[in-house]
Design an enzyme around this catalytic site. Structure first.
Site, PDB file in Angstrom:
ATOM      1  N   GLY A   9       2.551 -83.238  59.639  1.00  0.00           N
ATOM      2  CA  GLY A   9       3.654 -84.188  59.588  1.00  0.00           C
ATOM      3  C   GLY A   9       4.211 -84.539  60.945  1.00  0.00           C
ATOM      4  CG  ASN A  10       3.106 -82.131  64.311  1.00  0.00           C
ATOM      5  OD1 ASN A  10       2.422 -81.843  63.332  1.00  0.00           O
ATOM      6  ND2 ASN A  10       2.656 -82.019  65.527  1.00  0.00           N
ATOM      7  CE  LYS A 127       5.011 -79.170  48.035  1.00  0.00           C
ATOM      8  NZ  LYS A 127       4.956 -78.244  49.196  1.00  0.00           N
ATOM      9  CE  LYS A 211      -0.223 -81.667  56.249  1.00  0.00           C
ATOM     10  NZ  LYS A 211      -1.189 -80.838  57.022  1.00  0.00           N
ATOM     11  CE  LYS A 273       0.393 -76.673  59.180  1.00  0.00           C
ATOM     12  NZ  LYS A 273       1.286 -76.809  58.023  1.00  0.00           N
TER      13      LYS A 273
END
Length: 313
Positions: A9-10, A127, A211, A273
């Site tokens: 997102g960054n 979520k 994602k 991640k």
């Protein structure tokens, strides 16, 4: 090398998280400078990206207009944000490549990700998405069939299912473009969640998919050399926030699994991640890398980043 880079997102918002159109364009333009450098170094690149802030913006529009127009479903939100981010990335990347004298075709694929209709996540949506609302503002959306939970003093917040990805449905089209020399943007936001109906066709569902897990699956389907999960830090860290904090550098699958089992990685940030990186190497991938966007080249050279490789034979 053939790289699949999962942009966090960054790379899509301003440093403070702002997601105004101008913030997104600036952030994406900066990110594409790094990607263009990697292409200039001879790497083939496939890009995936997050879409949380962008979907969040659409959900606010849904809320504000709920009494005037029907809210659009999450699969539609995913498709819309894939299109918007995709064309913005292409514009920025093509400009970065042109400034380097590189002529490479680019394409963005609106990508569907297959999930299991019987995934337990559908029975217990958990979520959180979107913003907090007071009960009276959440009620019209509850009346439309959405799941909202009372979160105490903060108010009510919508919760949705987050099923596991089973297959990136459009991987063959993506592979064809990659093999033809295109730089492809695909799998945005984890892909548009779809299930397979009894007649074999696909239909969108109300869900969100992690994602990075989708990126790991697509990386395997495309047989890339390395999955690179780009975040805002150069390393995964154990003992974060303590005097014993240290960077995780080159590790095997087993070593990283032990660190994850010890609870070193936060469930809302680094843990997904790490799991995605592990899945790619477990499935036969050569290397997974977790590092900052601007240190990818150094990580590929072995001088920085968290690098996960297979256990010794």
């Amino acid at each position: 090398m053939k790289l699949l880079i999962a942009l966090g997102g960054n790379a899509m918002t301003a440093p403070d998280g702002s997601a105004r159109p101008e913030d997104q364009r600036r952030a994406i333009e900066q990110a594409m400078e790094t990607v263009a450098d990697l292409i200039a170094q001879g790497h083939d690149v496939i890009l995936t990206h997050g879409n949380g802030p962008q979907v969040g913006n659409l959900l606010v529009k849904n809320e504000l207009a709920a009494q005037t127009v029907p809210p659009v479903s999450l699969d539609w939100c995913g498709a819309q944000t894939q299109g918007t981010i995709g064309f913005t990335v292409l514009n920025a990347l093509e400009g970065s490549l042109q400034r380097r004298g590189i002529d490479r075709p680019t394409a963005a694929i609106v990508t569907r990700t297959l999930v299991d209709a019987d995934d337990p996540a559908f029975a217990e949506p958990s979520k959180p998405v979107g913003r907090f609302l007071p009960a009276d503002q959440a009620q019209p959306l509850i009346d439309l069939g959405q799941n909202w939970q009372d979160r105490g003093e903060k108010g009510w917040r919508r919760v949705v299912a987050s099923p596991q990805p089973v297959e990136v449905a459009d991987w063959r089209a993506i592979r064809t473009l990659v093999e033809a020399g295109f730089v492809v943007v695909a799998g945005g936001g984890g892909g548009i969640p779809v299930t397979r109906l009894a007649d074999g066709t696909l239909a969108g569902v109300e869900a969100v998919i992690d994602k990075d897990l989708t990126a790991a699956m697509l990386a395997h389907q495309l047989d890339v050399d390395a999955l690179v999960i780009a975040t805002d830090v150069s390393y995964a860290v154990i003992g974060y926030g303590t005097q014993q904090a240290r960077n995780v550098e080159r590790v095997t699958i087993t070593e990283m699994e032990h660190l994850a089992a010890e609870g070193h990685f936060a469930s809302g940030s680094m843990a997904p991640k790490v799991e995605a990186a592990l899945r790619f190497v477990r499935a036969g991938g050569t290397t997974s890398i977790i590092t900052a966007l601007d240190t990818i080249a150094d990580a590929l050279a072995g001088t920085t980043g968290t690098v996960i490789v297979a256990d010794p034979a």
